[in-house]
Design a protein around this motif. Structure first.
Motif, PDB file in Angstrom:
ATOM      1  N   HIS A  83       0.855  -1.185   0.000  1.00 47.51           N
ATOM      2  CA  HIS A  83       0.000   0.000   0.000  1.00 47.51           C
ATOM      3  C   HIS A  83       0.891   1.233   0.000  1.00 47.51           C
ATOM      4  O   HIS A  83       1.743   1.394   0.876  1.00 47.51           O
ATOM      5  N   ALA A  84       0.699   2.099  -0.999  1.00 43.67           N
ATOM      6  CA  ALA A  84       1.602   3.226  -1.205  1.00 43.67           C
ATOM      7  C   ALA A  84       0.842   4.543  -1.323  1.00 43.67           C
ATOM      8  O   ALA A  84      -0.385   4.579  -1.490  1.00 43.67           O
ATOM      9  N   HIS A  85       1.616   5.641  -1.261  1.00 41.71           N
ATOM     10  CA  HIS A  85       1.079   7.001  -1.314  1.00 41.71           C
ATOM     11  C   HIS A  85       1.978   7.827  -2.223  1.00 41.71           C
ATOM     12  O   HIS A  85       3.199   7.643  -2.243  1.00 41.71           O
ATOM     13  N   ASP A  86       1.385   8.764  -2.965  1.00 37.44           N
ATOM     14  CA  ASP A  86       2.131   9.563  -3.931  1.00 37.44           C
ATOM     15  C   ASP A  86       1.513  10.947  -3.988  1.00 37.44           C
ATOM     16  O   ASP A  86       0.281  11.080  -4.088  1.00 37.44           O
ATOM     17  N   THR A  87       2.352  11.994  -3.923  1.00 42.72           N
ATOM     18  CA  THR A  87       1.810  13.348  -3.945  1.00 42.72           C
ATOM     19  C   THR A  87       1.509  13.861  -5.347  1.00 42.72           C
ATOM     20  O   THR A  87       0.996  14.971  -5.482  1.00 42.72           O
ATOM     21  N   GLY A  88       1.835  13.090  -6.386  1.00 46.58           N
ATOM     22  CA  GLY A  88       1.419  13.533  -7.708  1.00 46.58           C
ATOM     23  C   GLY A  88       2.448  13.307  -8.785  1.00 46.58           C
ATOM     24  O   GLY A  88       3.547  12.824  -8.533  1.00 46.58           O
ATOM     25  N   THR A  89       2.094  13.701  -9.987  1.00 46.35           N
ATOM     26  CA  THR A  89       2.926  13.438 -11.166  1.00 46.35           C
ATOM     27  C   THR A  89       3.396  14.721 -11.832  1.00 46.35           C
ATOM     28  O   THR A  89       3.576  14.769 -13.042  1.00 46.35           O
ATOM     29  N   ASP A  90       3.593  15.774 -11.035  1.00 43.78           N
ATOM     30  CA  ASP A  90       4.029  17.054 -11.580  1.00 43.78           C
ATOM     31  C   ASP A  90       5.347  16.879 -12.327  1.00 43.78           C
ATOM     32  O   ASP A  90       6.378  16.536 -11.742  1.00 43.78           O
ATOM     33  N   ALA A  91       5.328  17.140 -13.617  1.00 46.17           N
ATOM     34  CA  ALA A  91       6.529  16.962 -14.444  1.00 46.17           C
ATOM     35  C   ALA A  91       7.639  17.933 -14.047  1.00 46.17           C
ATOM     36  O   ALA A  91       8.810  17.710 -14.358  1.00 46.17           O
ATOM     37  N   ALA A  92       7.259  19.019 -13.343  1.00 43.62           N
ATOM     38  CA  ALA A  92       8.241  20.024 -12.951  1.00 43.62           C
ATOM     39  C   ALA A  92       8.900  19.708 -11.606  1.00 43.62           C
ATOM     40  O   ALA A  92       9.734  20.483 -11.131  1.00 43.62           O
ATOM     41  N   ALA A  93       8.543  18.601 -11.004  1.00 47.79           N
ATOM     42  CA  ALA A  93       9.118  18.251  -9.705  1.00 47.79           C
ATOM     43  C   ALA A  93      10.641  18.168  -9.810  1.00 47.79           C
ATOM     44  O   ALA A  93      11.193  17.597 -10.749  1.00 47.79           O
ATOM     45  N   ARG A  94      11.324  18.742  -8.834  1.00 53.67           N
ATOM     46  CA  ARG A  94      12.790  18.781  -8.852  1.00 53.67           C
ATOM     47  C   ARG A  94      13.382  17.428  -8.474  1.00 53.67           C
ATOM     48  O   ARG A  94      14.532  17.135  -8.821  1.00 53.67           O
ATOM     49  N   LEU A  95      12.615  16.628  -7.768  1.00 49.10           N
ATOM     50  CA  LEU A  95      13.143  15.373  -7.242  1.00 49.10           C
ATOM     51  C   LEU A  95      11.980  14.487  -6.822  1.00 49.10           C
ATOM     52  O   LEU A  95      10.983  14.975  -6.294  1.00 49.10           O
ATOM     53  N   ALA A  96      12.108  13.199  -7.067  1.00 49.12           N
ATOM     54  CA  ALA A  96      11.186  12.219  -6.491  1.00 49.12           C
ATOM     55  C   ALA A  96      11.885  11.614  -5.276  1.00 49.12           C
ATOM     56  O   ALA A  96      13.047  11.219  -5.347  1.00 49.12           O
ATOM     57  N   LEU A  97      11.174  11.566  -4.155  1.00 49.60           N
ATOM     58  CA  LEU A  97      11.755  11.100  -2.897  1.00 49.60           C
ATOM     59  C   LEU A  97      10.878  10.016  -2.303  1.00 49.60           C
ATOM     60  O   LEU A  97       9.679  10.223  -2.090  1.00 49.60           O
ATOM     61  N   VAL A  98      11.468   8.849  -2.037  1.00 49.02           N
ATOM     62  CA  VAL A  98      10.755   7.750  -1.401  1.00 49.02           C
ATOM     63  C   VAL A  98      11.068   7.775   0.092  1.00 49.02           C
ATOM     64  O   VAL A  98      12.236   7.685   0.492  1.00 49.02           O
ATOM     65  N   TRP A  99      10.026   7.894   0.892  1.00 50.25           N
ATOM     66  CA  TRP A  99      10.147   7.968   2.343  1.00 50.25           C
ATOM     67  C   TRP A  99       9.937   6.585   2.965  1.00 50.25           C
ATOM     68  O   TRP A  99       8.990   5.886   2.623  1.00 50.25           O
ATOM     69  N   HIS A 100      10.857   6.221   3.874  1.00 52.00           N
ATOM     70  CA  HIS A 100      10.776   4.949   4.604  1.00 52.00           C
ATOM     71  C   HIS A 100      10.420   5.248   6.053  1.00 52.00           C
ATOM     72  O   HIS A 100      11.209   5.865   6.784  1.00 52.00           O
ATOM     73  N   HIS A 101       9.253   4.795   6.459  1.00 49.84           N
ATOM     74  CA  HIS A 101       8.724   5.157   7.774  1.00 49.84           C
ATOM     75  C   HIS A 101       9.432   4.438   8.917  1.00 49.84           C
ATOM     76  O   HIS A 101      10.122   3.433   8.735  1.00 49.84           O
ATOM     77  N   GLY A 102       9.227   4.961  10.120  1.00 46.70           N
ATOM     78  CA  GLY A 102       9.772   4.344  11.322  1.00 46.70           C
ATOM     79  C   GLY A 102       8.945   3.159  11.777  1.00 46.70           C
ATOM     80  O   GLY A 102       7.970   2.772  11.138  1.00 46.70           O
ATOM     81  N   SER A 103       9.354   2.602  12.905  1.00 51.65           N
ATOM     82  CA  SER A 103       8.725   1.383  13.413  1.00 51.65           C
ATOM     83  C   SER A 103       8.095   1.668  14.788  1.00 51.65           C
ATOM     84  O   SER A 103       8.832   1.986  15.718  1.00 51.65           O
ATOM     85  N   PRO A 104       6.765   1.561  14.937  1.00 50.67           N
ATOM     86  CA  PRO A 104       5.776   1.218  13.904  1.00 50.67           C
ATOM     87  C   PRO A 104       5.046   2.461  13.407  1.00 50.67           C
ATOM     88  O   PRO A 104       4.772   3.381  14.170  1.00 50.67           O
ATOM     89  N   GLN A 105       4.725   2.484  12.134  1.00 48.35           N
ATOM     90  CA  GLN A 105       3.875   3.502  11.526  1.00 48.35           C
ATOM     91  C   GLN A 105       3.098   2.842  10.396  1.00 48.35           C
ATOM     92  O   GLN A 105       3.281   1.662  10.128  1.00 48.35           O
ATOM     93  N   THR A 106       2.255   3.605   9.709  1.00 48.20           N
ATOM     94  CA  THR A 106       1.436   3.014   8.649  1.00 48.20           C
ATOM     95  C   THR A 106       2.071   3.159   7.269  1.00 48.20           C
ATOM     96  O   THR A 106       1.683   2.460   6.336  1.00 48.20           O
ATOM     97  N   GLY A 107       2.999   4.097   7.137  1.00 46.83           N
ATOM     98  CA  GLY A 107       3.548   4.397   5.815  1.00 46.83           C
ATOM     99  C   GLY A 107       2.901   5.601   5.172  1.00 46.83           C
ATOM    100  O   GLY A 107       3.368   6.060   4.126  1.00 46.83           O
ATOM    101  N   ALA A 108       1.842   6.134   5.769  1.00 45.73           N
ATOM    102  CA  ALA A 108       1.225   7.350   5.233  1.00 45.73           C
ATOM    103  C   ALA A 108       2.171   8.527   5.448  1.00 45.73           C
ATOM    104  O   ALA A 108       2.843   8.612   6.478  1.00 45.73           O
TER     105      ALA A 108
END
Length: 275
Positions: free
Chosen positions: A15-40
């Motif tokens: 189950h994943a989350h994404d803030t959007g597909t803006d072509a002008a984004a300077r960087l795509a960043l994948v966040w790894h949550h702490g323990s325990p969290q939901t990943g949101a």
């Protein structure tokens, strides 16, 4: 605003989350949550990313936030999961950032996806288990990780009677949880609905072979650490610094395990400069 979606990986779902597909984004960043969290994604993360034109992606590791459990997983397995999510989104290159239990998983992506990861940040990230130093020294409550050294069954039994130790947090940590990082505490509460399996599997993975070596990482790495952290002691960061090829350490003299997250905006700037 974020989109939620599921990605199939074999017979599992992430189950994943994404803030959007803006072509002008300077960087795509994948966040790894702490323990325990939901990943949101957490509110301060979203605000910092939006202010910098960063596309933020996050997900629940197996057993968290609606992602299929995967008992026996190692830290390295997160690289394949992140690659599947990136493929589903059409992302070729991206940065990774993880806090606490998310730190090792961010490093796994940097080690095992070298052609895709442009940089990695860990905040209060735990080090691979080693006997080269007293790995447990300075932890206020190491019981869960000590139990995990005996195997998953022992860690699961420990969970049955384990209680949170408030002495793990400094006054600065409590202030962060009552203020800018209140969304973190709320997300930890929401994670209870999914049971303890994800946390148990994380702990066992942390104290088992990770599936890669730190010196395999060729991307630049930023380690951010609170000097007085009582959850993940500062020695973990300095030990990793000595084994990473291209690493910097930002030691935060007045921070603990949660308050160190206030550095997230600066860490994002550091990643943007390396994209």
């Amino acid at each position: 605003m974020t989109d939620e979606f599921d990605v199939r990986v074999g017979d599992r779902t992430l189950h994943a989350h994404d803030t959007g597909t803006d072509a002008a984004a300077r960087l795509a960043l994948v966040w790894h949550h702490g323990s325990p969290q939901t990943g949101a994604p957490l509110e301060p993360m979203l605000a910092a990313a939006a202010a910098r034109g960063i596309r933020l992606i996050s997900y629940g590791r197996p057993g968290y936030g609606g992602s299929t459990p995967r008992p026996g997983r190692d830290v390295a397995s997160s690289a394949g999961d992140v690659a599947a999510i990136a493929d589903a989104l059409g992302l070729e290159r991206f940065a990774v950032m993880g806090a606490s239990g998310g730190g090792p998983h961010a490093l796994a992506c940097a080690a095992l996806l070298p052609d895709r990861v442009v940089g990695a940040v860990t905040l209060a990230g735990i080090a691979p288990y080693t006997e080269e130093f007293d790995w447990f020294a300075g932890m206020a409550s190491p019981g869960a990780l000590r139990a995990a050294r005996e195997g998953r069954d022992a860690r699961a039994r420990f969970e049955e009677t384990d209680e949170f130790d408030p002495d793990q947090f400094l006054p600065a940590d409590w202030a962060a949880l009552e203020g800018p990082w209140a969304s973190l505490g709320a997300d930890v509460g929401r994670s209870e609905a999914y049971g303890p399996g994800g946390l148990i599997d994380d702990d066992v993975a942390f104290v088992s072979p990770w599936g890669f070596e730190l010196d395999a990482i060729t991307a630049p790495v930023l380690l951010v650490q609170g000097e007085h952290d009582r959850v993940v002691p500062a020695k973990h960061a300095s030990w990793m610094l000595s084994r990473l090829r291209r690493a910097q350490l930002w030691m935060r003299l007045d921070d603990g395990h949660v308050s160190v997250l206030d550095v997230v905006p600066d860490a994002m700037d550091w990643l943007v400069q390396r994209a």
